[in-house]
Design a protein around this motif. Structure first.
Motif, mmCIF file in Angstrom:
data_model
loop_
_atom_site.group_PDB
_atom_site.id
_atom_site.type_symbol
_atom_site.label_atom_id
_atom_site.label_comp_id
_atom_site.label_asym_id
_atom_site.label_seq_id
_atom_site.Cartn_x
_atom_site.Cartn_y
_atom_site.Cartn_z
ATOM 1 N N SER A 156 2.729 14.205 3.195
ATOM 2 C CA SER A 156 1.441 13.636 2.817
ATOM 3 C C SER A 156 1.018 12.677 3.924
ATOM 4 N N ALA A 157 -0.236 12.778 4.364
ATOM 5 C CA ALA A 157 -0.739 11.922 5.439
ATOM 6 C C ALA A 157 -0.589 10.456 5.057
ATOM 7 N N ALA A 158 0.019 9.678 5.948
ATOM 8 C CA ALA A 158 0.294 8.251 5.746
ATOM 9 C C ALA A 158 1.087 8.007 4.458
ATOM 10 N N ASN A 159 1.710 9.053 3.928
ATOM 11 C CA ASN A 159 2.483 9.015 2.685
ATOM 12 C C ASN A 159 1.684 8.415 1.515
ATOM 13 N N MET A 160 0.361 8.633 1.526
ATOM 14 C CA MET A 160 -0.502 8.097 0.470
ATOM 15 C C MET A 160 -0.320 8.817 -0.862
ATOM 16 N N PRO A 175 -2.088 11.219 -2.548
ATOM 17 C CA PRO A 175 -3.280 11.061 -3.388
ATOM 18 C C PRO A 175 -3.562 12.228 -4.333
ATOM 19 N N LEU A 176 -2.708 13.239 -4.328
ATOM 20 C CA LEU A 176 -3.022 14.434 -5.112
ATOM 21 C C LEU A 176 -2.566 14.295 -6.556
ATOM 22 N N LYS A 177 -3.382 14.849 -7.448
ATOM 23 C CA LYS A 177 -3.080 14.942 -8.875
ATOM 24 C C LYS A 177 -3.279 16.407 -9.274
ATOM 25 N N ASP A 207 -3.649 17.272 3.018
ATOM 26 C CA ASP A 207 -2.626 17.201 1.971
ATOM 27 C C ASP A 207 -2.724 18.358 0.976
ATOM 28 N N HIS A 208 -3.944 18.682 0.551
ATOM 29 C CA HIS A 208 -4.103 19.744 -0.449
ATOM 30 C C HIS A 208 -3.709 21.111 0.119
ATOM 31 N N GLY A 209 -3.918 21.329 1.412
ATOM 32 C CA GLY A 209 -3.485 22.579 2.037
ATOM 33 C C GLY A 209 -1.972 22.681 2.104
#
Length: 195
Positions: free
Chosen positions: A42-46, A48-50, A104-106
């Motif tokens: 995950s970019a910057a380990n954020m 953000p996905l749900k 991230d979603h990809g």
């Protein structure tokens, strides 16, 4: 796992649009696939996905009606009822965490699809979504942005990769035996330089 085994897994991970709808999925299977995505990069380990997972027949019908199934197959509006997916995973980005989702979603979607192939399942990633309708059905809050929907199930579609023809036509197509053909560029045509 060696490289050749992984290479074969990637080659077998085609976008499947026809499934054996009598072969049902359960919540645990879908949760296991989301867990793979949860542990991926995950970019910057954020992170953000749900996700929304769905294997309910009634809800599956609602999701199905929100998807554009195959743009290049002009005379095909999607699989008939007996060949529809047994489950879906909706990938959303949470604006309460960040407004920059990068890829991230990809990464999550590809990880889910590779995991599904290992389980003997097939899947298809959808970006052509009636987002307004889907958000209304699931009562998805405004801070959650639908990025992708993944359809999943036991595949019944035979998919064949072909070398891209001289005409450069990248459109997938189905032959008289309903084999789904996917043209791919040659490796030497996509590597422009090696140093």
């Amino acid at each position: 796992m060696n490289f050749e085994t992984f290479r074969q897994l990637v080659r077998n991970n085609r976008s499947c649009r026809r499934f054996d709808n009598s072969s049902k999925l359960d919540t645990q299977t879908l949760t296991s696939l989301v867990d793979l995505a949860r542990t991926s990069a995950s970019a910057a380990n954020m992170q953000p996905l749900k996700y929304i997972t769905c294997c309910s027949e009634a809800a599956n019908e609602q999701i199905f009606s929100c998807l554009g199934w195959a743009a290049y197959l002009k005379d095909w509006k999607g699989p008939e009822k007996k060949e529809r997916p047994a489950g879906y995973i909706i990938i959303m980005a949470d604006h309460n965490i960040t407004d920059r989702f990068w890829c991230d979603h990809g990464i999550a979607a590809q990880t889910i699809l590779l995991g599904a192939r290992v389980m003997g399942l097939g899947g298809c990633m959808f970006g052509s979504i009636n987002i307004k309708k889907l958000k209304a059905f699931f009562n998805i809050e405004d801070h959650l942005e639908i990025k992708l929907v993944i359809a999943l199930g036991k595949p019944v579609e035979k998919i064949q990769m072909d070398e891209l023809g001289q005409d450069g036509d990248v459109r997938y197509w189905r032959d008289e035996n309903q084999v789904h053909h996917v043209p791919k560029r040659k490796l030497e045509d996509i590597i422009i330089s090696s140093w």
